[in-house]
Write a protein that holds these residues in place. Structure first.
Motif, PDB file in Angstrom:
ATOM      1  N   UNK A  47      17.609  46.754  46.058  1.00 31.28           N
ATOM      2  CA  UNK A  47      17.781  47.898  46.946  1.00 31.28           C
ATOM      3  C   UNK A  47      18.789  48.933  46.437  1.00 31.28           C
ATOM      4  N   UNK A  48      19.284  48.752  45.215  1.00 33.98           N
ATOM      5  CA  UNK A  48      20.193  49.740  44.639  1.00 33.98           C
ATOM      6  C   UNK A  48      19.404  50.701  43.760  1.00 33.98           C
ATOM      7  N   UNK A  49      19.747  51.971  43.821  1.00 35.63           N
ATOM      8  CA  UNK A  49      19.001  52.997  43.097  1.00 35.63           C
ATOM      9  C   UNK A  49      19.193  52.924  41.588  1.00 35.63           C
ATOM     10  N   UNK A  50      20.408  52.647  41.157  1.00 34.14           N
ATOM     11  CA  UNK A  50      20.717  52.800  39.740  1.00 34.14           C
ATOM     12  C   UNK A  50      21.061  51.491  39.039  1.00 34.14           C
ATOM     13  N   UNK A  51      20.742  50.377  39.652  1.00 29.75           N
ATOM     14  CA  UNK A  51      21.037  49.093  39.034  1.00 29.75           C
ATOM     15  C   UNK A  51      19.901  48.127  39.299  1.00 29.75           C
ATOM     16  N   UNK A  52      19.651  47.238  38.324  1.00 32.50           N
ATOM     17  CA  UNK A  52      18.602  46.239  38.464  1.00 32.50           C
ATOM     18  C   UNK A  52      18.948  45.024  37.616  1.00 32.50           C
ATOM     19  N   UNK A  53      18.510  43.863  38.053  1.00 23.27           N
ATOM     20  CA  UNK A  53      18.645  42.639  37.273  1.00 23.27           C
ATOM     21  C   UNK A  53      17.231  42.092  37.080  1.00 23.27           C
ATOM     22  N   UNK A  54      16.904  41.828  35.815  1.00 18.27           N
ATOM     23  CA  UNK A  54      15.557  41.399  35.455  1.00 18.27           C
ATOM     24  C   UNK A  54      15.639  40.015  34.816  1.00 18.27           C
ATOM     25  N   UNK A  55      14.712  39.138  35.188  1.00 19.85           N
ATOM     26  CA  UNK A  55      14.614  37.815  34.586  1.00 19.85           C
ATOM     27  C   UNK A  55      13.369  37.727  33.727  1.00 19.85           C
ATOM     28  N   UNK A  56      13.514  37.106  32.550  1.00 23.67           N
ATOM     29  CA  UNK A  56      12.399  36.950  31.605  1.00 23.67           C
ATOM     30  C   UNK A  56      12.338  35.480  31.208  1.00 23.67           C
ATOM     31  N   UNK A  57      11.127  34.926  31.141  1.00 23.36           N
ATOM     32  CA  UNK A  57      10.947  33.538  30.708  1.00 23.36           C
ATOM     33  C   UNK A  57       9.906  33.490  29.597  1.00 23.36           C
ATOM     34  N   UNK A  58      10.207  32.677  28.572  1.00 23.81           N
ATOM     35  CA  UNK A  58       9.281  32.486  27.455  1.00 23.81           C
ATOM     36  C   UNK A  58       9.244  31.007  27.098  1.00 23.81           C
ATOM     37  N   UNK A  59       8.080  30.542  26.667  1.00 22.88           N
ATOM     38  CA  UNK A  59       7.897  29.147  26.278  1.00 22.88           C
ATOM     39  C   UNK A  59       7.312  29.119  24.877  1.00 22.88           C
TER      40      UNK A  59
END
Length: 151
Positions: A47-59
């Motif tokens: 819900x923040x305009x200028x910030x984000x946290x992204x998760x990535x998974x690889x196998x």
């Protein structure tokens, strides 16, 4: 087997609304998915305009391969959209799985579901778990129609 998890904290200086932020993030996530064949999602700061946290998974089957893929994803996210996405933090964790996996005796699907294996002597003496269906008795009329040429 190695499972790698990457957490990227992103700063987005341009968006002035949640709608423009979501458009920018969705576009970036779709491009990463298509290029690297990884799982990726926004996991925090929704819900923040200028910030984000992204998760990535690889196998993968090699530690170096998983590490390389996650490094390339982080670099790619930082370089896309002409500086509209800045990576401020990056955390990688790679967990090995594999001691004994795929080695030794193999099981059939029936054995995995609880049926006795073919080699079990004791299993043959026991009653079957599911009774076999019995053949349907034939009617006399059907029996005559199948090839009895007697009048």
């Amino acid at each position: 087997m190695f499972v790698g998890v990457l957490r990227l904290t992103l700063h987005l200086p341009e968006p002035g609304s949640l709608k423009s932020k979501r458009h920018l993030i969705r576009s970036a996530l779709d491009r990463v998915r298509a290029k690297f064949n990884v799982s990726i999602s926004e996991v925090a700061e929704n819900d923040l305009w200028q910030r984000s946290v992204v998760g990535v998974a690889a196998v993968g089957n090699e530690h170096a391969f998983v590490n390389e893929v996650l490094d390339k994803v982080a670099d790619f996210v930082g370089s896309m959209h002409g500086g509209q996405i800045l990576v401020t933090a990056r955390d990688i964790e790679i967990v090995p799985y594999g001691d004994g996996i795929g080695e030794g005796t193999t099981r059939t699907l029936a054995e995995a579901e609880g049926a006795p294996s073919w080699g079990d002597e004791g299993a043959r003496e026991q009653e079957p778990r599911f009774p076999r269906p019995r053949p349907r008795p034939r009617d006399e009329d059907e029996h005559q129609d199948e090839g009895d040429d007697e009048p």
